[in-house]
Motif scaffolding. Structure first.
Motif, PDB file in Angstrom:
ATOM      1  N   TYR A   1       0.507  -1.403   0.009  1.00  0.00           N
ATOM      2  CA  TYR A   1      -0.055   0.475  -0.008  1.00  0.00           C
ATOM      3  C   TYR A   1       1.022   1.349  -0.081  1.00  0.00           C
ATOM      4  O   TYR A   1       1.690   1.803   0.612  1.00  0.00           O
ATOM      5  CB  TYR A   1      -0.416  -0.328   1.535  1.00  0.00           C
TER       6      TYR A   1
ATOM      7  N   VAL B   1      -0.492   4.099   0.815  1.00  0.00           N
ATOM      8  CA  VAL B   1      -0.785   5.962   1.916  1.00  0.00           C
ATOM      9  C   VAL B   1      -1.758   4.687   2.827  1.00  0.00           C
ATOM     10  O   VAL B   1      -2.556   3.372   2.154  1.00  0.00           O
ATOM     11  CB  VAL B   1      -1.912   6.631   1.168  1.00  0.00           C
ATOM     12  N   GLU B   2      -1.722   4.974   4.015  1.00  0.00           N
ATOM     13  CA  GLU B   2      -2.660   3.900   4.901  1.00  0.00           C
ATOM     14  C   GLU B   2      -4.155   3.667   4.375  1.00  0.00           C
ATOM     15  O   GLU B   2      -4.556   2.496   4.423  1.00  0.00           O
ATOM     16  CB  GLU B   2      -3.352   4.775   6.162  1.00  0.00           C
ATOM     17  N   CYS B   3      -4.694   4.927   3.075  1.00  0.00           N
ATOM     18  CA  CYS B   3      -6.099   4.408   2.859  1.00  0.00           C
ATOM     19  C   CYS B   3      -6.316   3.183   2.002  1.00  0.00           C
ATOM     20  O   CYS B   3      -7.672   2.566   1.453  1.00  0.00           O
ATOM     21  CB  CYS B   3      -6.546   5.568   2.243  1.00  0.00           C
TER      22      CYS B   3
ATOM     23  N   HIS C   1      -4.419   0.530   3.334  1.00  0.00           N
ATOM     24  CA  HIS C   1      -3.638  -0.742   3.406  1.00  0.00           C
ATOM     25  C   HIS C   1      -5.337  -1.567   3.707  1.00  0.00           C
ATOM     26  O   HIS C   1      -4.890  -3.351   3.323  1.00  0.00           O
ATOM     27  CB  HIS C   1      -3.596  -0.469   5.040  1.00  0.00           C
ATOM     28  N   HIS C   2      -6.659  -1.384   4.236  1.00  0.00           N
ATOM     29  CA  HIS C   2      -7.505  -2.124   4.190  1.00  0.00           C
ATOM     30  C   HIS C   2      -7.632  -3.481   2.658  1.00  0.00           C
ATOM     31  O   HIS C   2      -7.073  -4.500   2.988  1.00  0.00           O
ATOM     32  CB  HIS C   2      -8.486  -2.142   4.578  1.00  0.00           C
TER      33      HIS C   2
ATOM     34  N   LYS D   1      -4.899  -5.871   2.031  1.00  0.00           N
ATOM     35  CA  LYS D   1      -4.631  -6.866   3.024  1.00  0.00           C
ATOM     36  C   LYS D   1      -5.847  -8.017   2.735  1.00  0.00           C
ATOM     37  O   LYS D   1      -6.238  -9.436   2.495  1.00  0.00           O
ATOM     38  CB  LYS D   1      -5.457  -7.120   5.346  1.00  0.00           C
TER      39      LYS D   1
ATOM     40  N   SER E   1       2.744   4.579   5.300  1.00  0.00           N
ATOM     41  CA  SER E   1       1.363   4.521   5.367  1.00  0.00           C
ATOM     42  C   SER E   1       0.958   6.274   5.513  1.00  0.00           C
ATOM     43  O   SER E   1      -0.094   7.170   4.851  1.00  0.00           O
ATOM     44  CB  SER E   1       0.790   4.840   6.923  1.00  0.00           C
TER      45      SER E   1
ATOM     46  N   CYS F   1       0.272  10.265   3.712  1.00  0.00           N
ATOM     47  CA  CYS F   1       0.051  10.626   3.183  1.00  0.00           C
ATOM     48  C   CYS F   1       1.168  12.360   2.150  1.00  0.00           C
ATOM     49  O   CYS F   1       0.495  12.158   1.220  1.00  0.00           O
ATOM     50  CB  CYS F   1      -1.503  11.300   2.772  1.00  0.00           C
TER      51      CYS F   1
ATOM     52  N   GLU G   1      -3.228  10.113  -3.065  1.00  0.00           N
ATOM     53  CA  GLU G   1      -1.887  10.657  -1.995  1.00  0.00           C
ATOM     54  C   GLU G   1      -0.412  11.291  -2.971  1.00  0.00           C
ATOM     55  O   GLU G   1      -0.337  10.682  -4.046  1.00  0.00           O
ATOM     56  CB  GLU G   1      -2.180   9.313  -1.816  1.00  0.00           C
TER      57      GLU G   1
ATOM     58  N   THR H   1       8.155   4.147   9.196  1.00  0.00           N
ATOM     59  CA  THR H   1       7.352   5.405   9.452  1.00  0.00           C
ATOM     60  C   THR H   1       8.123   6.282   8.365  1.00  0.00           C
ATOM     61  O   THR H   1       9.441   6.410   7.918  1.00  0.00           O
ATOM     62  CB  THR H   1       7.221   5.755  11.042  1.00  0.00           C
TER      63      THR H   1
END
Length: 397
Positions: free
Chosen positions: A24, A26-28, A30-31, A34, A51, A53, A83, A384
């Protein structure tokens, strides 16, 4: 001992794993990643990602290094679409390395379900192609091994870390590349390390990089010393540093590396994990997983993890070999451990015996063996924000 066999890569390196990454950007996203990986839970399909942006040169460099790591066979990139990550630059780098790569943009694809379906289809097709990928012999001199300690106690510097150092000396003598860290946990040992420098130019650089770490942590108001370290019998950062230093062995130090930088030759290297300048994004490495990933970003095929109190983490890309320094911890947590270095304390083995065991188990990982963390499904990943520091031209011999 079985012959090491590995997957050849276009850049001349070889991988002891053939992982498909679902990454991924960007964190958006991530799901979605998975969900793409879920049907392949036991099939070396692993989720990693950045994660943030906001733009990050460090995140970009790290992802490019990780997605072209020798243990990686293919990459499914997942972007939300708005992102700031330079996804096409990353895709080009992966493609140029000879690996299959696919980019799925959730906003363009039509949302979560459509993106998951597209990603799963591509991963399934690509895994079928990789199943027939040939393997070739691999020499010990082609290995890159990192080492880290975490959950340290008073036994770590007596058994596990020195045994890791013995293994490092054996590997270096065979031409392998060995990387130790962390400069924030080597405070007080800088002059001893400088005396082992391969060149005159490297000596002041080693001292300066540890001084930089001490200054950085002082500015943050907290050093790399936990409540668990104290409970485990360590008194000060200096005592912890002595134990951390022991895992570097006794070989000469060939140079300094920064995250995502590869060594140019075999030998022993110190990884500088602390950015230059004033603190910008908090503590340099917020936990052991972040340090493991930085070692892997430098090409580590596997990582030796020495622990006294006990640790259960693994990694999404490279196997993590657990060396337990404390015999009581080993008795409690043997399922999570690969090597019982606590036998040195109880008289069941010598330092050389355990160092040889670590060495041989690392070779075994390239011969089909798996670590405890792999068998238990540990695939931790932390990346990070950090300020990148450009490599110094004189850091290598």
């Amino acid at each position: 001992m079985s012959e090491m066999m590995a997957w050849p890569r276009n850049d001349g390196r070889k991988g002891i794993r053939n992982v498909v990454l679902v990454a991924y950007l960007v964190e958006c996203a991530h799901h979605v990643c998975k969900q793409i990986a879920r049907p392949f839970d036991e099939a070396d399909v692993q989720v990693i990602g950045f994660s943030g942006c906001f733009p990050s040169d460090y995140g970009q460099d790290m992802m490019e290094a990780l997605c072209t790591h020798p243990n990686v066979g293919a990459v499914q990139l997942v972007s939300l679409g708005c992102e700031n990550f330079k996804k096409q630059q990353l895709a080009l780098a992966i493609r140029a390395s000879g690996r299959p790569v696919n980019v799925t943009t959730i906003q363009d694809t039509g949302g979560t379900r459509a993106a998951v379906d597209q990603g799963r289809t591509w991963v399934a097709e690509t895994k079928a192609q990789l199943a027939d990928a040939p393997k070739v012999p691999m020499a010990v001199s082609e290995l890159v091994i990192g080492t880290i300690c975490g959950g340290s106690d008073a036994t770590s510097g007596l058994t596990g870390n020195p045994a890791a150092g013995v293994a490092f000396d054996m590997l270096v003598a065979e031409g392998a590349t060995c990387i130790f860290e962390e400069t924030g946990e080597l405070i007080g040992c800088e002059h001893v390390m400088a005396a082992r420098a391969a060149t005159d130019d490297l000596r002041p650089q080693i001292i300066a990089t540890v001084d930089k770490a001490a200054t950085y942590y002082a500015a943050m108001g907290y050093g790399s010393f936990s409540n668990g370290n104290a409970t485990g019998g360590l008194s000060t950062i200096e005592e912890k540093s002595l134990g951390a230093y022991a895992k570097s062995g006794q070989s000469q130090i060939n140079g300094l590396l920064r995250p995502a930088e590869r060594a140019k030759t075999g030998g022993l290297y110190l990884l500088d994990v602390v950015p230059d300048g004033a603190p910008k994004y908090g503590y340099p490495n917020i936990n052991d997983n972040a340090e493991i990933i930085e070692l892997i970003s430098c090409g580590a095929h596997a990582v030796i993890f020495v622990t006294g109190r006990g640790s259960v983490v693994g990694s999404a890309i490279s196997p993590v070999l657990k060396v337990c320094a404390n015999p009581e911890t080993y008795d409690r947590m043997s399922d999570d451990m690969d090597v019982n270095a606590g036998r040195i304390l109880t008289g069941g083995a010598t330092l050389q015996d355990v160092g040889r065991e670590i060495h041989d188990k690392l070779i075994g990982l390239a011969s089909g063996a798996r670590t405890a963390s792999e068998d238990l499904g540990h695939v931790e990943f932390v990346l990070t924000y950090k300020t990148p520091t450009p490599p110094e031209p004189s850091c290598h011999v």
